[in-house]
Structures are given as C-alpha cells and as structure tokens.
Design a protein around this motif. Structure first.
Motif, PDB file in Angstrom:
ATOM      1  N   ARG A   1      -2.207   8.555  -5.235  1.00 39.00           N
ATOM      2  CA  ARG A   1      -1.171   7.687  -5.796  1.00 39.00           C
ATOM      3  C   ARG A   1      -0.287   8.474  -6.772  1.00 39.00           C
ATOM      4  O   ARG A   1       0.927   8.319  -6.782  1.00 39.00           O
ATOM      5  CB  ARG A   1      -1.868   6.533  -6.519  1.00 39.00           C
TER       6      ARG A   1
ATOM      7  N   LEU B   1      -4.509   1.918  -3.137  1.00 36.94           N
ATOM      8  CA  LEU B   1      -3.292   2.443  -2.513  1.00 36.94           C
ATOM      9  C   LEU B   1      -2.432   1.377  -1.849  1.00 36.94           C
ATOM     10  O   LEU B   1      -1.299   1.646  -1.469  1.00 36.94           O
ATOM     11  CB  LEU B   1      -3.651   3.496  -1.457  1.00 36.94           C
TER      12      LEU B   1
ATOM     13  N   TRP C   1       3.944   1.306 -10.696  1.00 37.98           N
ATOM     14  CA  TRP C   1       3.154   1.041  -9.487  1.00 37.98           C
ATOM     15  C   TRP C   1       2.860  -0.449  -9.377  1.00 37.98           C
ATOM     16  O   TRP C   1       2.523  -1.098 -10.369  1.00 37.98           O
ATOM     17  CB  TRP C   1       1.845   1.823  -9.562  1.00 37.98           C
TER      18      TRP C   1
END
Ligand code: MCN
Ligand code: CUN
Length: 790
Positions: free
Chosen positions: A570, A526, A590
C-alpha cells in the motif's frame, strides 16, 4: 449436527475483517471429494512401504532375520536399523534436542516402535513381507508408571546415552519459590489436589504418511508429507542428510487434520526417503489407524500436584505446582527450546495473585514419544485444567459459588498489560465482562435454582465453569526458537498487472481455512476482493521460510506478516499513485482500495489501476522500482493472550454414572475476528475435543506396556450424539501489538473446555475430584467413594 445459536452482540462489535463470514475458498474442492491428500499422490513406478513394529514395550534385540522377506517376489528393499547405521541414519534428532531411533538397533523401547521397513511393489505385499521378518527379542522389565520411573531399581530406558544412570529427562521450574512458600506459610487456607491429565491422542481423520521421491539424476528429494511445518522439516532433513535445502522440496498438500500430531518427524518419513534412495523409485508410506494411535505424538500425560493458597474470604494468594511429565521413550515433544514444559507456566491462569511457582520433572517411560499435541497451545491445556480444577476445589472448601469466586479474583481490565508471576505479559483483556456474558447467556441464576429443585428430587445436575487464558503466537525471536530456528515468519505479496494478487505464506493449513482468512487479511488492507487473492502455502519451493502451524500461531505471527506485507504494498502504491496523478504522495489519503487527493475524493487511483501502472510505462520516481510487490519477515513483539469463559451443564445418571452434557456455553475473546464463521467452526471442534477428553478419551497401557487404545473401538472420540448444540458468544478485546488486533483461536476451546466439563460432573455428584476420563464406571466409583486407576 450441532446448531449455532448466534448470541454475539451488535455486528459493529464483531469487527470482522474484509468480507466477514466469507464462505471458505477451500470447501468447493472438499465437499466435492476433490481434496488432494498425501495418499492421493500417485507417481509412475511408485513403490510402497510398511513398518515392522515391536510387539514388546522393552526388550533387547538379539537378532533380526530378514531372509524370508527379502525373497518375497514383490519386495524391493528391506531396511533395518543395521542398514540405517551404515548410512548414519539409525538415530535422528528430535525437536526437543533428544535423539530418537529411526529403526531400533539395540533395544525396543515402546510397543509399536519401528524395527524394520519393507519396500514392495504394492501396499499389500509390503504388509505381507513385514510378517516374514523374524526378530528375536530378549524381554526387559518395562517402565510404565511414570511415578516409578525415578525409583533406584527401575531399569534405565535410554542406556544408548553414555553415562546415563536413570530415567530423568529434565528438571525445570518457573516463578519465585521463596516468595511462594512465604505466602503459603502465612495463608489462612491451603487446598491441595493431585490430578492426572491422562495421555490422549489427537487422532486426526487422516493418519500420517508421505511419498518420498529422490531423483537419482538431479539429486533433488521431493517429499509430499503430512506436515504442519514444511520449512522446519526441510531444514531438519537438510541437517540430517547433509543435503542443501534447495535440493529438498517438502510439499504438504491437503491435510486431513493435524492437531499437533503432524508436527514431529516420524521414522516412517525417514525410512521412505531411504527406501527411495535405495530403490531409485518413489516410495509411499501411509500408516494405518492403529499405528497412528500407538506410535505417533500423543498428548498430555501430566501427573500434577497443585496447591492453592487463599484467605477465608476467598482471595486467591498463590499457586504452587509439582508436575511429573511422562514423555515416553524419546523426548520428541515439539516446543520452543527454552521451555521443556512448553508454556505450562501460564498456570496462574486468569487470576491476579501474589506469587506462584512450578517445578516440572520430565521422565522417560516405555511408551510412545510425544507430549505436545492435541490443540494444547504448548501445554496450556494442562495448565488451564490444573488451575480451573483448583479454583473449584477452593470453592468447594469455602462453600462459595465458583462463579463468584472467579469474579472476585480475575485480573481487572485496568491491570493490562499484566505481568504474570511466572514471567508472561498478558497483552489485553476484560475478563469480568467475558465471564458476565457467559453467565448471562447461560442464565446462571436460573440454572442454580433448577439444580436445587432437581437435587430435592434426587436428580444429579451439575454446572461447571472454567475461565482460561492462553499464550499463543510463538514467538519473539529473543525468547523462542526450535532447535535454534527463530520463530519469525516470512510472507510475500505480489499484485499482478490486472490487480489480482498472490500471497505466499509459510504456515500450513490442516483444515483451519487459511486460504480464506489470509485472503481476507490482504483484502482488508488493500481493498482487493478476497476472491482475487490466491493464498499459496504448503510447498517449500513456493513459499518463504517460517516455522509452521501449531500453538495457534498462524494468525498471531503469519497473519500479522500478511497485514504488514500488504501495508508495504500500500505504501509503495501511494508513491505510484502520486506519480500517476502528478501530486506529492504526502497529499494522498487512503480509503479501502484507493489513494485519493486530500480534499478532492474524485481524484483517485484504485489499487488495480496502480498495479497496472506499476507494470506499465509510467515514469517512476527516483529510486522506485516497477511492479507491485513486497516481502517481510515478522518477528512478533509478544505472544497474544486469547481467553474465554465456558459453562457446562451436565446430568448424571445416579444408577449408572453416565454423564450427559446438556448445555455448553462458550464465550471466546480472540481479539479482532477475521472470519467469525471459521472461528465458530474452530470453537465447535475444540469443544467436542474437550468433551471427549473429559468423558471418554484415554491412551492407556497394561502393566506390560501393551497399548490398550489402538483402535477407535477402544479410543473413544465423541460423536454428534455425545455433544450438545453449542451456544457461542464472544467479546472483542484487540491485541494492542498485533497489526490488526487479532489473537489466535484454534486451540482455545480444547484448552478451556475439559475443566468446565469435569467441574460440572464434580458439582453434580458432590465429589471434590476424580480424574479424566469420566467414564460411567469412574463416575460411579467416585460417587461411591472408590477410585479407579486410569
Ligand atoms: N481466525 C480468525 N480470527 C481470529 C483468529 C483466528 O478468523 N482472531 C481464523 C484464522 O484465520 C484461521 C483459524 O481461525 O483460519 C485458526 O487460526 P489460529 O488460531 O491462528 O490457528 P492456526 O491457524 O495456527 O491453527 C493451528 C491450531 C492448532 S495449533 C491446532 S492443534 C488445531 C487448530 O488450529 N488443529 C486443527 N484447529 C484445527 N482445525 C482443523 N480443522 N484441523 C486441525 O488440525
Ligand atoms: Cu499443541 S497441538 Mo497444535 O499446537 O498443532
């Protein structure tokens, strides 16, 4: 104490997870003496318990007179088997589907067995009152040698079980007997060896204990307890006591080492609960060192007959094993239900062979129950010791170098995933690379030259190798359960509005550093720094269900769960980030800690910004709930198979038989390394365990069943003086089925090291085999052709 020689390769290969060698979050409290253990729990009005134990190994109970104890002014309750019988609690189920006496009613079956329980105002009064109980015993012949347990004239220990006529617990086998016998029949060479893996004890620094508090008003039982498996224990208590789970809270505070000793439920815990019910006060019970060594879960006690078949060129063809397993008076081993010998059937080790078969017979004896403990990976310790000794016996027979013999027979990298002949599927490995690395680190060729020079001078130097494969991460639900409870683990993750997170795990640390490493896993997934992630564990009211910490399963199972739950968070953060930036989530990418718009890295939202928005006024997309959290239950698709190559160098004093471990090189492969510093600590501890078992530790008995190892004066754990400066290396072969590629490591060194030490000593003295522990007397006898019973 011992220096680490950091011998790993380039840091890139190490692949540490989220902040790598992070210092342990739990250590500030430990180094300041601020840990909070069971014995630190103090409750208002708390009473204290003590156990009366049997002085005899096998005897019928004729009568118990508790009148003097009851009239002791500080005694609040005296509990005997008869008291418990009235409550239906005189016997309890074990984790192996046997029953165990909580307090003896009919017979005592091992020295140290629980006979009565005193509850008093203080610990000293309780111990004093124990002395006032008068038990009349009628002694029975004890069964101490497992090899005699099945003789026709041997007394039946478990005559409490209807229809029982002998001391057999189970017969179990694995592999293909016919195929194995066929290979043996045509093999050019067969080497056979009897060996005993003696009874040893995990001997954690903190002994076992609990504080039981049954609230008479709301009917809720709170049990602070030294347990490695709080949820599994709670379910068992619920089953036995008929209480619903929500009326039982098991808290496992800081634990001073478990090593498998704290997996079973002990009679003392049950007695403390009963004591609290009877007195309506909290009751503390903490055993002393002798009680721990004499009555709680021991380890090993495997009498093994191994045979290895090979060609004259040194190609290993098959392995055949017969085991007599001494389980003590109650079958209290903790292992997956379908495997009464644990994972012993991984005994084919790291070698590519044609066929294998093992047959294991479990028997009762008049000794304390246990069997699966002491960093054993469910009996992989015994399996690794067996095969690694057999390979050295074969090398001796063939006059071949043991390193070369191993190299020739190791499973090759291209054979993974490797189906073993006894039903396992090894997930990944490059065994030759790891062995080569260990040999290089040790300077193997130079060591052999040095050995030859020393031999010429009459000095006894030995070099011992072992190569081990473990099976850890129990386990897939379709294959594994304990008492019908599947071995999947839950995990919950919640990110607070300010971007700090709390992860709730079902496993329980006993010193392994979970508060640090689980934070690192979430941090990696994360991008929240580990110091902003709190790891909650060890309290059934606060954590999701799971089966606990043993068999090095925390990383393979709960570690995977933590990664999965973080990925779920996420994924949700992606949808929220899309809403925040008014773009499609599909257009987002991401990178650690933030979602950004593909092609425009400046357009991004950090996980912390997303967490705040998730709790704020953001217009949420259809079907999306607010807040940022997720839960999961992780059911592993397979176990993980960590492995390693160990090399030990010893010097043996020819006059006294004293063994000095001069060097120990350990190269481990546990896949992706979450925290290399913690891994090294785990390996250091395990290597010390291995040296201890190989050289000095044994729980032994005289012929009457008196335990001769009831204190640290007799049960000799190694100190800093007996162990060398460990030389560690590693290779990294990620597990293909684990979300972050990690395998377990907590037991690797205990599993792998004893064989290396014994192989080294045998190499030094030129003897094919002598049983552990290789105390000076036994080594001397082995050198002079004698054998001494353990
Ligand atoms: N770890 C890591 N990277 C990996 C694998 C593990 O950084 N690839 C870290 C883990 O995150 C964890 C530690 O190493 O902090 C051990 O992880 P794991 O191998 O998953 O084992 P468990 O946490 O399940 O611990 C159980 C194992 C067992 S069964 C015994 S017995 C044993 C052992 O751990 N008991 C111990 N090590 C012990 N160490 C201490 N201090 N005390 C005990 O009682
Ligand atoms: Cu076998 S000892 Mo550890 O599994 O707790």
């Amino acid at each position: 104490m011992t220096a680490v020689q950091e011998t790993g390769s380039a840091p890139a290969e190490e692949r540490p997870i989220g902040y790598g060698r992070l210092k342990r979050k739990e250590d500030p409290r430990f180094v300041r003496g601020k840990g909070h253990y069971v014995d630190d729990v103090q409750l208002p009005g708390m009473l204290h318990g003590a156990v009366l134990r049997s002085p005899l190994a096998h005897a019928r109970i004729v009568s118990i007179d508790t009148s003097a104890a009851e009239s002791h002014p500080k005694v609040r309750a005296v509990i005997t088997g008869a008291t418990l019988e009235g409550l239906g609690l005189a016997w309890m189920p074990t984790l192996s589907m046997d029953t165990q006496a909580v307090l003896a009613t009919d017979k005592v079956r091992f020295q140290g067995q629980e006979v009565a329980f005193i509850v008093a105002d203080d610990h000293y009064a309780a111990r004093d009152a124990v002395e006032l109980i008068d038990v009349e015993y009628e002694p029975l012949p004890p069964v101490i040698d497992a090899r005699r347990a099945l003789d026709p004239d041997t007394p039946v220990i478990r005559d409490d079980q209807e229809g029982r006529t002998d001391n057999r617990i189970f017969d179990w086998e694995a592999g293909d007997k016919a195929a194995t016998d066929e290979v043996f029949a045509r093999a050019e060479l067969v080497v056979a060896q009897n060996m005993l893996y003696p009874r040893v004890h995990p001997a954690p620094l903190e002994t076992c204990g609990c504080v039981a508090d049954m609230d008479p008003v709301d009917g809720k039982l709170t049990l602070w307890s030294t347990t490695q498996a709080p949820h599994a224990h709670r379910t068992l208590y619920a089953m036995v006591a008929g209480l619903p789970e929500h009326k039982i809270r098991v808290v496992s505070p800081d634990i001073g080492g478990g090593f498998g000793n704290k997996v079973p439920i002990y009679p003392g815990y049950v007695c403390a609960v009963v004591g609290s019910i009877l007195t309506k006060k909290p009751v503390k019970w903490v055993e002393d060192r002798s009680e721990n060594l004499m009555s709680t879960g021991f380890a090993r006690d495997y009498h093994m007959h191994g045979e290895i078949a090979a060609t004259r060129e040194g190609r290993i063809l098959a392995v055949r094993v017969k085991v007599l397993a001494d389980h003590g008076a109650f079958n209290g081993t903790a292992q997956p239900s379908k495997f009464p010998a644990g994972f012993f059937h991984v005994f084919t080790g790291s070698y590519d062979i044609e066929a294998a078969h093992c047959a294991v017979t479990g028997v009762y004896t008049n000794k304390a129950p246990g069997g699966v403990a002491y960093a054993c990976s469910f009996r992989v310790t015994e399996a690794v010791y067996l095969i690694e000794r057999l390979v050295d016996c074969l090398a001796d027979e063939l006059h071949t170098d043991p390193a070369e013999l191993r190299m020739r027979n190791l499973i090759r990298p291209e054979q993974f995933p490797y189906p073993s002949k006894t039903g396992w599927e090894y997930d990944s490995g490059d065994y030759p690379a790891t062995l080569r690395k260990a040999l290089d680190l040790a300077g193997y060729d130079a060591l052999r030259r040095e050995q030859a020079e020393r031999r010429a001078r009459g000095e006894l130097m030995g070099i011992g190798l072992s190569f081990f494969t473990e099976t850890v991460g129990a386990g897939p639900r379709r294959q594994m359960d304990i008492l019908g409870l599947g071995m999947a683990d839950g995990c919950e993750l919640r990110v607070h509005p300010t971007g700090k997170a709390v992860v709730r795990i079902s496993v329980q640390t006993q010193g392994q550093g979970h508060e640090t490493t689980f934070a690192q896993i979430v941090a990696e997934e994360l991008g929240i720094p580990p110091e902003d992630i709190e790891v909650v564990h060890g309290d059934t009211d606060q954590t999701p269900f799971g089966l606990g910490t043993y068999g090095s399963r925390s990383t393979p199972v709960s570690g995977a769960a933590a990664a999965v739950v973080a990925r779920k968070v996420r994924d949700k953060a992606r949808i929220l980030a899309g809403a925040m930036m008014e773009v499609s989530p599909d257009d987002l990418e991401w990178e650690k800690g933030r979602w950004f718009v593909r092609g425009d890295p400046t357009a991004a939202r950090t996980i912390q910004e997303i967490a705040l928005a998730a709790h704020g006024v953001l217009e949420l997309p259809e079907g999306v709930e607010g807040h940022l959290e997720a839960t999961t239950v992780y059911n592993p698709p397979n176990l993980t198979f960590p492995y390693g190559a160990y090399l030990c160098v010893v010097d043996v004093d020819p006059g006294t038989g004293v063994v000095k471990v001069r060097r120990f090189v350990a190269v481990d492969d546990c896949g992706t390394r979450i925290n290399p510093m913690i891994i090294e600590g785990q390996v250091h501890g395990g290597l010390a365990d291995g040296v201890g078992m190989a050289l000095s530790e044994i729980i032994s008995f005289d012929e009457d069943g008196n335990c001769l190892s009831g204190s640290f004066m007799d049960y000799l754990v190694p100190t800093a003086l007996e162990v060398p400066a460990w030389e560690l290396g590693y290779t990294v072969t990620p597990s293909p089925h684990h979300p972050i590629g990690a395998k377990g490591v907590g037991e690797s060194a205990t599993v792998g090291s004893p064989a290396a030490v014994v192989n080294a000593v045998m190499d030094a003295i030129g003897v094919r085999h002598a049983d552990m522990p290789l105390t000076p007397g036994r080594v001397w006898l082995a050198m002079h052709g004698g054998v001494e019973a353990p």
